[in-house]
Design a protein around this motif. Structure first.
Motif, mmCIF file in Angstrom:
data_model
loop_
_atom_site.group_PDB
_atom_site.id
_atom_site.type_symbol
_atom_site.label_atom_id
_atom_site.label_comp_id
_atom_site.label_asym_id
_atom_site.label_seq_id
_atom_site.Cartn_x
_atom_site.Cartn_y
_atom_site.Cartn_z
ATOM 1 N N ASN B 176 18.282 -29.146 -32.725
ATOM 2 C CA ASN B 176 17.095 -28.333 -33.256
ATOM 3 C C ASN B 176 15.748 -28.212 -32.142
ATOM 4 O OD1 ASN B 176 15.375 -27.361 -34.941
ATOM 5 N ND2 ASN B 176 14.766 -29.517 -35.648
ATOM 6 N N GLN B 177 15.700 -27.134 -32.081
ATOM 7 C CA GLN B 177 14.528 -26.794 -30.946
ATOM 8 C C GLN B 177 14.473 -27.835 -29.988
ATOM 9 O OE1 GLN B 177 10.624 -26.539 -33.335
ATOM 10 N NE2 GLN B 177 11.484 -24.575 -34.455
ATOM 11 N N ALA B 180 9.771 -27.759 -28.695
ATOM 12 C CA ALA B 180 9.042 -27.096 -29.948
ATOM 13 C C ALA B 180 8.191 -25.971 -29.043
ATOM 14 C CB ALA B 180 7.866 -28.196 -30.439
ATOM 15 N N ARG B 189 7.927 -20.337 -36.515
ATOM 16 C CA ARG B 189 8.832 -20.424 -35.202
ATOM 17 C C ARG B 189 10.061 -20.774 -35.443
ATOM 18 N NH1 ARG B 189 5.950 -26.178 -33.665
ATOM 19 N NH2 ARG B 189 4.051 -24.865 -33.321
ATOM 20 N N HIS B 190 10.560 -21.466 -36.494
ATOM 21 C CA HIS B 190 11.716 -21.597 -36.837
ATOM 22 C C HIS B 190 12.932 -20.481 -36.661
ATOM 23 C CE1 HIS B 190 10.377 -20.893 -40.805
ATOM 24 N NE2 HIS B 190 11.577 -20.681 -41.111
ATOM 25 N N THR B 193 13.255 -19.715 -32.961
ATOM 26 C CA THR B 193 14.071 -20.464 -32.293
ATOM 27 C C THR B 193 15.631 -20.164 -32.839
ATOM 28 O OG1 THR B 193 13.590 -22.237 -33.804
ATOM 29 C CG2 THR B 193 12.315 -22.350 -31.823
ATOM 30 N N THR B 194 15.828 -19.819 -34.149
ATOM 31 C CA THR B 194 17.067 -19.574 -34.505
ATOM 32 C C THR B 194 17.394 -18.129 -33.958
ATOM 33 O OG1 THR B 194 16.430 -20.827 -36.545
ATOM 34 C CG2 THR B 194 18.349 -19.250 -36.606
ATOM 35 N N HIS B 207 19.727 -26.830 -37.152
ATOM 36 C CA HIS B 207 18.980 -26.023 -37.643
ATOM 37 C C HIS B 207 17.626 -26.708 -37.886
ATOM 38 C CE1 HIS B 207 21.600 -22.312 -38.671
ATOM 39 N NE2 HIS B 207 22.156 -23.279 -38.007
ATOM 40 N N GLN B 208 16.581 -25.865 -38.146
ATOM 41 C CA GLN B 208 15.267 -26.806 -38.490
ATOM 42 C C GLN B 208 15.436 -26.546 -39.988
ATOM 43 O OE1 GLN B 208 12.651 -28.521 -38.871
ATOM 44 N NE2 GLN B 208 11.279 -27.576 -37.387
ATOM 45 N N ARG B 214 12.598 -23.181 -44.534
ATOM 46 C CA ARG B 214 13.115 -23.211 -43.405
ATOM 47 C C ARG B 214 14.772 -22.997 -43.224
ATOM 48 N NH1 ARG B 214 8.506 -26.410 -42.288
ATOM 49 N NH2 ARG B 214 7.055 -25.325 -41.169
ATOM 50 N N SER B 218 17.096 -20.033 -41.733
ATOM 51 C CA SER B 218 17.778 -20.264 -40.624
ATOM 52 C C SER B 218 19.148 -19.837 -40.946
ATOM 53 C CB SER B 218 18.013 -21.559 -40.190
ATOM 54 O OG SER B 218 18.113 -21.984 -38.831
ATOM 55 N N GLY B 241 22.046 -29.095 -40.070
ATOM 56 C CA GLY B 241 20.651 -29.505 -40.151
ATOM 57 C C GLY B 241 20.585 -31.244 -40.357
#
Lengths: 523, 523
Positions: B176-177, B180, B189-190, B193-194, B207-208, B214, B218, B241
C-alpha cells in the motif's frame, strides 16, 4: 619468530590484562558479546532438499563411481594402503577402484561424533550431531582492511586475525592460516602460525596438513601446548586438518600423506573435495554431489585404513562457477542447496559434516553479506558441525578481511540468537503485564519490563538503530565503516590467554630444532 | 492527475514498447530475471520454534486475554457488530470481551486460502498453504536513491516504485503506497496511487483502507480496471487491505470501518497488530506473540461477523525495540523467531499468514542486508503467504529506497532459486560425464556441460564475480552502486501493461467525480 618476541609473548600473558587495567581506570565496559557456549546446537530439524530416494540415488551413483570409474591416488604410501585394504590399485595410472562393500565397511568404522580438546579444555568443541561450530577464515593469500588496504598476507596481520578469533566467543575454532604469512619461509611458516595459534588463542584450530611433515610438526606443537605427549593426545584429539581432494577424482600425494599422518596420530581429518560445478564437476547439482560424495568417501576410507575409528569429517564444498568467466561463485542458490544436501549425505553415513560460509564479493558490501548469509544459513540448517570460513572470507577466498570478520561475527551472533528456543512460562507469557497497560498505552515503565529489559533482546555489536538525523550527525557511517572502528577496539580489548611458560619454552625449542633440520628443504 | 497525464498514460500502453524498439535496434537483450511463476511454493517443511504445547499455551493465553481482559474497539459500527455477534461490549470504555467459543466459531468461518485476481488474471496469486508472495515496500513517508538523495515521498517517485514492482517478476504484489505521495492532497491521494497501480502495473496490490471511504474508492477503481461491478468482484476477490491493530489492545475506528467495508465487498483483509516488544507489548517474545495473536484474532473475528467466509489473513509484525532509545529494530533474532512462530499460530487457526522482510538500517549497506535476510528467511520458512515490505524498505520503514528494491529483488531471486528442488535423474547425475574427464581435468568443454551451461545456474542481476583487478578497472563499484545503475536500466526497459482505454476512462471519470464530492473533507 625472534627470541625477544617469544619472551614478550610469554610475559604478555602473565601481566594484568589491558582490559582489567582499563576497567580499573573506569574507561567503560568494553564490547558486549555472546558468552562462550559449551555447545551450540541447532534445535530445528535439518532442512533436507533431497528425498530419501534421492539420497539413495546419489549414494548409489557415488559407489558406482568408486567401483567402476575410480579415483587417482598419488604416492606409494597411499596406494599401498588402499591395496592392503583390498582395493583394486593400478600402479601405472594410480587409479584406485573400491567395491561397495569395502567402502561401506571402512566408512562404518569412523565415529559419528568426537570432541576436539584444545590446550584449554574449556574451549573443547563437539563435532557431530546437531552441534554447530563456526570457524575463522582459512587460507587466503591476501589481507584487507579499510585503513591499510589490500596487501599480501603477512605474519603481523596473521596475529591480528587470530586475536579476533580469540576475542569473539561465537568463533569456536580457527581456520588453517587465516591468512598466509607470505613474509615467512614457505617450508616452516606452518610452525610460526601454529605457534601463534597456541600463544594468542586457546581455541581449537585447523592445522596445515599438506604433507606428513607439516601435519606432525603442528601436532608436536599442540602436544607441548597441552603438556602432553603425542601418544597421550592420540586418545583425546586436539588437532584437525583439512584435506582437499583435487577434483575431479585425484588425491594428491601431500594431501594423502597429511591425512595418513593425522590418522596415525589419532588426530582428526576433514576430507573436502574441491567440487566447483561447471569446472571440476559437471554443471548439474546432482553430479556435483555424486562427485563430492565419492571423493569424500575415498579420503575418509584412507583414514580408516590407517586407524579404524580415527576421527574424520565429511567435507562439502560444492558451489558453481560463473560459466562466462570460470570464476568461482559462492552463496549462490546452488551452493546453498549443496550445503544442505551435503549434510544429508554426511548423516546418511553417520559422519560429522564440514561446510562453509563463503562469498565471492570484491567488497565488504551488500553482496558479500547476502552471499554469506545464503551460505551460512544453509550451513546451519544443513547441520554443519564444522563451518569453515564463517568469519572474514572475501573475494572468493583470496582475501581475509578485518571488516568482514566483524560483520560475520555480528551475523553469527544473530543466527545463534535465532536458534535460541522461545520460553513460554507463565511469567514469560505475562498476561498480568499485558492487562496492566491500558489500550493504546506502552510497556516501557512497568515492572515486567524493568526486570527483563537489559537481557530481553540480543544486543548487536554493529547494528545502528538511531534515527536518520542522529546517524548523520554521528558521521553517517555505514556498517562496514563501523566494522573498521570495531576491529580496532577489539585489538585494544583483546586479552592474551595464559600459557605455562615452560610449555612455551618447549614449543620454541621444538620449532628452533625443526627449522634447523628443515633448512630450505621440504618439511 | 492532469488530463494530459491521463492521456499520456493511456497512449503509452498502446505504443510499441520501448523494449521492442530497442530490440529491433539490436541494443542488447535487457535485464535477465526469473520468469513469473503461477505460484511459488516452499517445498521444505516450515521451521517451527514452538512445540505443539507451546502453541497451545500461547493460544490459551490469547483467548484468556480476549475473554477476561478485552480489547478496545472504537466507533459504534464496530461495537454494534461485536455486540450483535454475542460479545460483551462496554459502551462507555469501548472494551470488547469475547468468550473462547465465540472467537473460535468466528475464526473457523474464515477460508484457509484464497486467490487474489488482479486486472490481469495471469497475475493471480494464491494466498495460503505453502505459497509465498513477495511484496513491494508499503507506506514510507520518504524516498531515497543515490542520485537524488533522501526526500519526502511524492507522486513522481511513486510511479517509479510501482514500475519497479511491475518490472520484476519476483515481486508478486505491491504494498500500500510504496511511498506516500505527500505532494498530493491527503484526502484523495489514495485514488491517485490506486490509479497508478492499475495503470502502471497489472499485479495485485495492497489498498489504502484507512476508513470505509478509502477502502470503497480503491475497490471501485479496481472493479473498473477489471471491467466488473463490485458485486461481480465480490465472488472473485481482487483487492486486499491491511488493518493494523493499535497495540496494545486498541482497534481504531478508521481501521475497523476499513476492515468492515472490505469484508462487505467480499474483498480481502489482513489484520496485523503492531506489536513492537518492549513498547507495545511486554519485552518477552511469548507475551508479544500472545498479544499479537489475541489482537489479530479480534480483527479477524470482525471480518467474519460482517461476512462469514470473507478472505482474511493473519498478520504478524512482532519485533523488538532498542531498549536504550525506543527505536524499532527489525531483522533481529527476536523478529526472526516471531516470523516463524507467527506462521505456526496462523496455521493453528488454518489461516493464511502475512509477515514481513524488514530492516532498520539508515543505509543500503551490510546491516540493511543481514537484517533483511534474517527477516526474509524466517518469513519464508514460516510460510509467509503474503510477505510485506520484501523489496525497498529502509530505515525501519521511514524510507522507500530505489537501491534497496534492486538488492532485495536479487536476494528474493536467490531465495526462490534456493527453494527450487534438486533434480536427480540419471542425466542430471551424469556418471558418464564424470567418467569422461580425466583425474585433475576440467568439465568446461564436454557435451554434458555444453548442453546445460546456459541455464544450469541462477544468473544474478547484481552480483559481481569478476576478479579484483578487473573489478577495480571497471570502477570498483560495490553492490549498492551497481544497484543505482540497475534501477535506471529498469526504468528504461519497463513496459506499461496494456489497459483497455474505455476502462481507464471509466476510472478517471469515477476519480474526478469522487474528488469533487470529497473536496477537502474526509473521504
Amino acid at each position: 619468530m625472534t627470541r625477544e618476541a617469544a619472551s614478550r609473548d610469554a610475559s604478555g600473558a602473565r601481566l594484568s590484562s589491558r582490559r582489567a587495567m582499563r576497567e580499573r581506570r573506569g574507561a567503560g565496559s568494553g564490547i558486549k558479546q555472546l558468552p562462550w557456549a559449551t555447545v551450540i546446537r541447532n534445535p530445528f530439524p535439518p532442512m533436507q532438499p533431497l528425498s530419501a530416494d534421492q539420497v539413495e540415488a546419489i549414494h548409489e551413483a557415488s559407489l558406482d563411481l568408486l567401483e567402476r570409474i575410480g579415483i587417482e591416488a598419488m604416492g606409494d604410501r597411499a596406494l599401498d594402503l588402499y591395496a592392503q585394504a583390498g582395493a583394486d590399485v593400478d600402479r601405472a595410472s594410480g587409479l584406485v577402484k573400491m567395491d561397495r562393500a569395502l567402502v561401506m565397511d571402512l566408512v562404518g568404522k569412523a565415529p559419528s561424533e568426537f570432541t576436539l580438546t584444545p590446550r584449554n579444555a574449556d574451549r573443547s568443541i563437539l563435532v557431530g550431531g546437531n552441534s554447530l561450530n563456526f570457524g575463522l577464515v582459512s587460507g587466503p593469500p591476501n589481507v584487507h582492511d579499510a585503513i591499510n588496504g589490500r596487501r599480501a598476507g603477512n605474519y603481523a596481520d596473521y596475529e591480528k586475525l587470530v586475536k579476533f578469533a580469540q576475542f569473539f566467543n561465537v568463533i569456536r575454532f580457527l581456520g588453517n592460516q587465516a591468512v598466509a604469512p607470505t613474509d615467512l619461509p614457505a617450508n616452516s611458516r606452518h610452525m610460526d602460525t601454529t605457534r601463534a595459534n597456541v600463544v594468542f588463542t586457546d581455541k581449537a584450530f585447523n592445522h596445515q596438513v599438506i604433507g606428513a611433515g607439516r601435519a606432525k610438526d603442528s601436532c608436536e606443537i599442540v602436544a607441548r601446548a597441552c603438556g602432553m605427549t603425542l601418544e597421550e593426545m592420540a586418545d583425546r584429539p586436539a588437532c584437525i586438518g583439512n584435506i582437499n581432494v583435487n577434483s575431479p577424482r585425484k588425491l594428491d600425494e601431500h594431501m594423502a600423506t597429511g591425512a595418513i599422518q593425522m590418522a596415525e596420530l589419532g588426530q582428526a581429518t576433514i576430507v573436502t573435495p574441491f567440487t566447483l560445478m561447471g569446472a571440476m564437476t559437471p554443471v548439474t547439482l546432482a553430479a556435483g554431489l555424486v562427485q563430492q560424495n565419492a571423493e569424500a568417501l575415498f579420503g575418509i576410507c584412507l583414514t580408516q585404513i590407517v586407524r579404524p575409528g580415527a576421527p574424520v569429517v565429511y567435507g562439502g564444498f560444492t558451489s558453481n562457477v560463473d560459466m562466462k568467466s570460470g570464476a568461482p561463485a559462492f552463496g549462490t542458490p546452488e551452493n546453498a542447496k549443496a550445503n544442505l544436501a551435503g549434510g544429508q549425505l554426511a548423516r546418511f553415513y553417520n559422519l560429522p559434516y564440514r561446510t562453509s560460509g563463503c562469498n565471492a564479493s570484491n567488497a565488504v558490501d551488500a553482496q558479500a553479506t547476502y552471499e554469506t548469509m545464503m551460505s551460512l544459513f544453509s550451513a546451519i540448517m544443513g547441520y554443519g558441525n564444522f563451518i569453515y570460513h564463517a568469519a572474514g572470507w572475501l573475494e572468493g577466498g583470496l582475501v581475509a578481511s578485518f571488516e568482514k570478520v566483524m560483520l560475520d561475527v555480528e551475523v553469527l551472533q544473530h543466527l545463534v540468537g535465532f536458534l535460541t528456543p522461545i520460553a513460554t512460562t507463565p511469567e514469560e507469557i505475562g498476561l498480568d503485564a499485558i492487562a496492566e497497560v491500558s489500550p493504546g498505552g506502552h510497556f516501557f515503565g512497568i515492572g515486567h519490563t524493568m526486570e527483563r529489559y537489559e537481557t530481553a533482546f540480543y544486543p548487536p555489536i554493529l547494528s545502528d538503530w538511531t534515527n536518520s538525523e542522529n546517524w548523520r550527525l554521528a558521521g553517517a557511517k555505514d556498517a562496514t565503516q563501523r566494522a573498521t572502528d570495531l576491529w580496532q577496539r577489539v585489538l585494544e580489548e583483546y586479552e592474551q590467554p595464559a600459557l605455562d611458560p615452560t610449555r612455551l619454552e618447549a614449543i620454541d625449542a621444538f620449532i628452533a630444532k625443526r627449522k634447523e633440520d628443515i633448512g630450505t628443504g621440504e618439511p
